[in-house]
Write an enzyme that holds these catalytic residues in place. Structure first.
Site, short mmCIF file in Angstrom:
data_model
loop_
_atom_site.label_atom_id
_atom_site.label_comp_id
_atom_site.label_asym_id
_atom_site.label_seq_id
_atom_site.Cartn_x
_atom_site.Cartn_y
_atom_site.Cartn_z
N TRP A 86 7.30 0.10 -4.35
CA TRP A 86 6.68 0.83 -3.23
C TRP A 86 7.20 2.25 -3.14
O TRP A 86 6.46 3.18 -2.83
CB TRP A 86 6.88 0.07 -1.92
CG TRP A 86 6.19 -1.26 -1.93
CD1 TRP A 86 6.79 -2.48 -1.79
CD2 TRP A 86 4.79 -1.52 -2.11
NE1 TRP A 86 5.84 -3.48 -1.87
CE2 TRP A 86 4.61 -2.92 -2.06
CE3 TRP A 86 3.67 -0.71 -2.30
CZ2 TRP A 86 3.36 -3.54 -2.20
CZ3 TRP A 86 2.42 -1.31 -2.43
CH2 TRP A 86 2.28 -2.70 -2.39
N ASP A 125 9.38 4.12 4.82
CA ASP A 125 8.41 3.03 4.76
C ASP A 125 9.14 1.79 5.25
O ASP A 125 10.04 1.29 4.58
CB ASP A 125 7.94 2.87 3.30
CG ASP A 125 7.02 1.66 3.10
OD1 ASP A 125 6.75 0.93 4.08
OD2 ASP A 125 6.58 1.46 1.95
N LYS A 174 2.96 -7.54 7.62
CA LYS A 174 4.22 -8.23 7.35
C LYS A 174 4.87 -8.73 8.64
O LYS A 174 5.36 -9.84 8.69
CB LYS A 174 5.20 -7.31 6.61
CG LYS A 174 4.60 -6.52 5.44
CD LYS A 174 4.42 -7.34 4.19
CE LYS A 174 3.58 -6.72 3.08
NZ LYS A 174 3.77 -5.36 2.69
C1 LIG Z 1 3.18 -4.38 1.52
C2 LIG Z 1 3.88 -3.10 1.40
C3 LIG Z 1 3.20 -1.88 1.20
C4 LIG Z 1 1.71 -1.80 0.95
O1 LIG Z 1 1.01 -2.00 2.11
P1 LIG Z 1 -0.59 -1.88 2.10
O2 LIG Z 1 -0.88 -2.02 3.56
O3 LIG Z 1 -1.12 -3.01 1.27
O4 LIG Z 1 -0.97 -0.56 1.57
C5 LIG Z 1 3.95 -0.73 1.18
N1 LIG Z 1 5.29 -0.74 1.33
C6 LIG Z 1 5.97 -1.89 1.50
C7 LIG Z 1 7.44 -1.85 1.68
C8 LIG Z 1 5.28 -3.10 1.55
O5 LIG Z 1 5.97 -4.25 1.72
#
Ligand SMILES: *Cc1c(COP(=O)(O)O)cnc(C)c1O
Length: 357
Positions: A99, A167, A191
């Site tokens: 990511w 993030d 999540k």
């Molecule tokens: C799942 C995830 C993403 C991607 O998220 P999307 O909503 O599918 O774009 C980005 N960063 C992390 C840390 C993730 O766990």
């Protein structure tokens, strides 16, 4: 039988949030209409989005200078929106996995990208710690919880007064956040908050408008801050569920209570991984072990039993615990909605399996 859902995302939601959403899909706020067919500007939904913003601010104790906005496009859109709005010349990144790399790739379209450290050579089994961040960086970027590798930075990083962007897709609401150095935090909702379709963005208002480039309207955070997430039609249903989840979090005792439960759940499972001869953790540095995504494999002598354990645990009602293809083995995601009884069931299954062999 209801399965025990260890999926990494989209992932487990509280029974409360699911039930309340199901009711609103049939009849929303006594309107005689479904949540899916009402105007987002009607007074019923306006009340929902405003309450969601207020409650998220309250739970995370978000300071005055920040706004909470709900955007589409997933966390992945933030990989480009963040540099679009904040990267003038150069930004520094910590490479902790897939990511972080996706964010690095997008940032390169906007300016100079400096990767301060990387654990790539060891398949991201730890979080790099000793590195310098050049003082002329516009901001420092990191991914707090690496969903795929099961590593987590458990405190908020800071480097002098440099702005930080994070993030937090897979660990937001798992612990208290110190907002002092952040200009931007984002998290895909699927999540720890809501079904897929909305991204929670927490942005420092006074940090916006500093880059010299023109920004397309929809990609400019100011658009969404100014219009309180109502510039265009926001993802109504996931926002409704996010509010239910936030209500449930508050009722559980708020952010510190959530953190305590998460630590207990993670300790229970890591303890079994460390003490059960058939399994071992994949994260080499114990302090970097994620409390949200617990990655483990069969111990070397039992490698050939991986599929057998998978079938055994599946038969016992577990779901979604296969490791990411780049790591292999197993990954049990213990997001907030996972009860301790679910973790205990997995631990019991591991014990039973070991007793059979
Ligand atoms: C799942 C995830 C993403 C991607 O998220 P999307 O909503 O599918 O774009 C980005 N960063 C992390 C840390 C993730 O766990």
């Amino acid at each position: 039988m209801k399965k025990i859902n260890f999926s990494a995302g989209p992932s487990i939601l509280s029974e409360f949030a699911i039930q309340e959403t199901a009711k609103a899909v049939i009849d929303f706020a006594g309107t005689g209409l479904s949540l899916m067919e009402v105007s987002h500007r009607g007074k019923e939904f306006t009340a929902v989005i405003n309450e969601a913003r207020a409650l998220i601010k309250e739970i995370l104790e978000i300071p005055e200078d920040f706004e909470v906005v709900f955007l589409g496009g997933g966390a992945s859109l933030q990989f480009c929106m963040a540099p679009f709005n904040f990267l003038e010349k150069k930004a520094s990144f910590l490479d902790t996995g897939t990511w972080a790399n996706k964010a690095i790739k997008e940032a390169k379209l906007f300016g100079e990208v400096n990767v301060v450290a990387s654990s790539k050579a060891d398949n991201y089994t730890y979080i790099p710690k000793d590195y310098d961040v050049p003082a002329d960086s516009d901001y420092f970027y990191y991914c707090t919880n690496n969903t795929i590798y099961g590593t987590e930075t458990k405190k908020d990083l800071s480097f002098g007064n440099m702005p930080v962007i994070a993030d937090m897709s897979s660990d937001i609401f798992s612990r208290r956040i110190d907002f002092t150095h952040y200009d931007l935090i984002f998290a895909g909702a699927q999540k720890n908050l809501a079904p897929a379709g909305v991204t929670l963005v927490i942005v420092r208002k006074s940090a916006l408008g500093r880059v010299s480039r023109a920004i397309p309207t929809m990609l400019d955070y100011r658009t969404h801050v100014d219009k309180e997430s109502m510039f265009n039609t926001p993802p109504v249903l996931p926002i409704f569920t996010a509010l239910q989840t936030a209500k449930w979090y508050k009722q559980l005792g708020g952010i510190d209570a959530l953190h305590k439960i998460n630590e207990e759940k993670a300790a229970l499972l890591y303890d079994e991984i460390d003490n059960n001869r058939m399994f071992k953790g994949t994260v080499t540095c114990k302090e970097d072990r994620s409390i949200m995504n617990v990655c483990f494999v069969m111990a070397d002598e039992y490698k050939d039993l991986e599929d057998e354990f998978y079938q055994f645990a599946t038969a016992a009602g577990m779901s979604g615990f296969k490791g990411h293809r780049s790591v292999g083995g197993f990954r049990a995601s213990l997001y907030n909605a996972m009860p301790i009884s679910g973790v205990q069931a997995l631990v019991d299954t591991m014990k039973k399996f070991a007793a059979l062999k």
